[in-house]
Design a protein around this motif. Structure first.
Motif, PDB file in Angstrom:
ATOM      1  N   ASN A   1     -14.581  -0.613  19.969  1.00 27.93           N
ATOM      2  CA  ASN A   1     -13.405  -1.395  19.598  1.00 27.93           C
ATOM      3  C   ASN A   1     -12.676  -0.788  18.392  1.00 27.93           C
ATOM      4  O   ASN A   1     -11.943  -1.487  17.692  1.00 27.93           O
TER       5      ASN A   1
ATOM      6  N   GLU B   1      -9.625 -11.587   3.576  1.00 29.88           N
ATOM      7  CA  GLU B   1     -10.111 -10.542   4.482  1.00 29.88           C
ATOM      8  C   GLU B   1     -10.969  -9.535   3.698  1.00 29.88           C
ATOM      9  O   GLU B   1     -10.508  -8.965   2.715  1.00 29.88           O
TER      10      GLU B   1
ATOM     11  N   TYR C   1      -7.946  -8.262   9.831  1.00 30.72           N
ATOM     12  CA  TYR C   1      -7.121  -8.334  11.047  1.00 30.72           C
ATOM     13  C   TYR C   1      -7.617  -7.300  12.056  1.00 30.72           C
ATOM     14  O   TYR C   1      -7.872  -6.150  11.744  1.00 30.72           O
ATOM     15  N   ASP C   2      -7.751  -7.746  13.316  1.00 29.10           N
ATOM     16  CA  ASP C   2      -8.186  -6.909  14.443  1.00 29.10           C
ATOM     17  C   ASP C   2      -9.637  -6.456  14.308  1.00 29.10           C
ATOM     18  O   ASP C   2     -10.045  -5.470  14.929  1.00 29.10           O
TER      19      ASP C   2
ATOM     20  N   VAL D   1     -13.992  -7.007  14.317  1.00 31.39           N
ATOM     21  CA  VAL D   1     -14.965  -7.359  15.358  1.00 31.39           C
ATOM     22  C   VAL D   1     -16.263  -7.851  14.728  1.00 31.39           C
ATOM     23  O   VAL D   1     -16.744  -7.270  13.743  1.00 31.39           O
TER      24      VAL D   1
ATOM     25  N   PHE E   1      -9.447 -16.149  15.105  1.00 32.55           N
ATOM     26  CA  PHE E   1      -9.146 -15.560  16.406  1.00 32.55           C
ATOM     27  C   PHE E   1      -7.650 -15.518  16.696  1.00 32.55           C
ATOM     28  O   PHE E   1      -7.143 -14.542  17.258  1.00 32.55           O
ATOM     29  N   ILE E   2      -6.938 -16.577  16.307  1.00 34.78           N
ATOM     30  CA  ILE E   2      -5.515 -16.638  16.669  1.00 34.78           C
ATOM     31  C   ILE E   2      -4.583 -16.139  15.566  1.00 34.78           C
ATOM     32  O   ILE E   2      -3.425 -15.824  15.824  1.00 34.78           O
ATOM     33  N   LEU E   3      -5.087 -16.039  14.318  1.00 38.52           N
ATOM     34  CA  LEU E   3      -4.242 -15.548  13.228  1.00 38.52           C
ATOM     35  C   LEU E   3      -4.554 -14.105  12.846  1.00 38.52           C
ATOM     36  O   LEU E   3      -3.685 -13.413  12.308  1.00 38.52           O
ATOM     37  N   ARG E   4      -5.797 -13.666  13.123  1.00 35.61           N
ATOM     38  CA  ARG E   4      -6.176 -12.303  12.746  1.00 35.61           C
ATOM     39  C   ARG E   4      -6.633 -11.455  13.937  1.00 35.61           C
ATOM     40  O   ARG E   4      -6.983 -10.288  13.763  1.00 35.61           O
ATOM     41  N   GLY E   5      -6.650 -12.039  15.113  1.00 34.31           N
ATOM     42  CA  GLY E   5      -7.057 -11.270  16.294  1.00 34.31           C
ATOM     43  C   GLY E   5      -8.505 -10.833  16.275  1.00 34.31           C
ATOM     44  O   GLY E   5      -8.889  -9.829  16.887  1.00 34.31           O
ATOM     45  N   VAL E   6      -9.333 -11.591  15.576  1.00 37.19           N
ATOM     46  CA  VAL E   6     -10.756 -11.269  15.480  1.00 37.19           C
ATOM     47  C   VAL E   6     -11.428 -11.444  16.838  1.00 37.19           C
ATOM     48  O   VAL E   6     -11.120 -12.362  17.588  1.00 37.19           O
ATOM     49  N   ARG E   7     -12.356 -10.554  17.133  1.00 36.17           N
ATOM     50  CA  ARG E   7     -13.121 -10.640  18.380  1.00 36.17           C
ATOM     51  C   ARG E   7     -14.599 -10.876  18.076  1.00 36.17           C
ATOM     52  O   ARG E   7     -15.167 -10.203  17.211  1.00 36.17           O
TER      53      ARG E   7
END
Length: 329
Positions: free
Chosen positions: A143, A214, A237-238, A240, A259-265
């Motif tokens: 990722n 962060e 942001y982004d 994992v 998940f919806i503000l930083r695109g964390v997986r």
């Protein structure tokens, strides 16, 4: 053969000891009997030894979810007698007799070859813990989490998976921040590659807000619960997080903001039923460019007769690093 056997008594208690048992024999197609040289200890083994029904329901039972050795007998056309092999995961050591014995019979479909560049002892030092760490790190790399992206947080860092993850990540050039509840083991964590250690209490002290500053490009979580929930709030942001354990809790009280503000997986890691090809690839990495030089720093070698005491250490949360069980030459 000698084997570490757990038995259920008439009053539904569990006792364990080393016993003499017959050597298993191949009876059906595609079976393999392995002459065991090394095994290891895992938290799941310890749970099996006290009759945890989520792990083992059939008794008497031989523990050991990891095993390495040579093919002793086989009805498979894929493997030959004398080949070096290992098994981790599947049902080994759960409701199928495991690797804490001088011989173990398994389906050929569970068996991987030991790469030439690694010994049986080394690969069992990794064992399921090392495989899980490797699968976790592979997800970070797949990722696009690179060393230059920022720090990697490892939770439960003195445990088997955590220790190996810290060591591999450090070797690959990542800056590793470790979380541990064992202050007396901070020097150990620094020796194996952690650059900073955070106490469990300190890490959880600022976790009440729905989102935090962060800090981490990635997280290798081995404990679950509130620690994972707090870690998710601090991923860049982004970023994992991988999740492979529940020693803190199987519950995860979190929110959707990371998940919806930083695109964390958040990626789950399963080393038990994942495809054999995926396991073999991980073993090849662990035997070569991911092989760490400090395996001896995290290894406690024991015999079959010392397993019971080691289980007590695991169950009480006092174990550090990996236990490797020497079975035979």
């Amino acid at each position: 053969m000698k084997a570490f056997v757990v038995e259920k008594t008439e009053d539904k208690e569990f006792i364990s000891e080393v016993k003499d048992l017959p050597i298993p024999k191949c009876q059906e197609k595609d079976e393999i009997v392995i002459k065991v040289t090394y095994s290891s200890l895992n938290y799941k083994d310890a749970l099996s030894s006290i009759g945890n029904p989520g792990v083992t329901k059939n008794f008497p039972h031989i523990t050991g979810i990891d095993v390495a050795g040579t093919v002793y007998e086989t009805t498979s056309t894929i493997f030959k007698v004398g080949e070096r092999v290992l098994v981790t995961g599947y049902d080994l050591g759960m409701n199928t007799d495991g690797g804490h014995a001088q011989f173990v019979k398994v389906p050929a479909s569970w068996v991987a070859r030991i790469p030439d560049a690694i010994t049986e002892k080394e690969i069992m030092t990794f064992g399921t813990a090392g495989l899980t760490a490797a699968l976790s790190i592979n997800e970070l790399i797949s990722n696009h989490i690179k060393p230059e992206n920022g720090d990697i947080l490892v939770t439960g860092a003195t445990g088997g998976v955590g220790s190996i993850a810290v060591s591999i990540l450090s070797k690959l050039g990542y800056n590793v921040i470790a979380i541990s509840g064992k202050s007396e083991k901070y020097e150990y964590l620094k020796r194996i590659g952690a650059t900073q250690i955070i106490s469990r209490e300190e890490f959880l002290s600022t976790s009440t807000k729905p989102l935090l500053a962060e800090k981490y490009a990635g997280v290798v979580d081995t404990v679950g619960g509130d620690i994972l929930a707090a870690a998710l709030k601090q991923i860049k942001y982004d970023g994992v997080a991988t999740c492979c354990g529940l020693t803190s809790s199987h519950e995860l009280n979190t929110n959707v903001f990371p998940f919806i503000l930083r695109g964390v997986r958040l990626i789950g890691i399963d080393s038990v039923e994942c495809k054999l090809e995926k396991k073999q690839t991980a073993w090849e990495k662990l035997a070569s460019r991911w092989k760490v030089n400090n395996l001896t720093n995290m290894t406690n070698e024991i015999s079959l007769y010392e397993i019971k005491d080691a289980y007590e250490q695991l169950l009480s949360g006092k174990a550090v690093g990996r236990y490797v069980v020497k079975i035979s030459e």
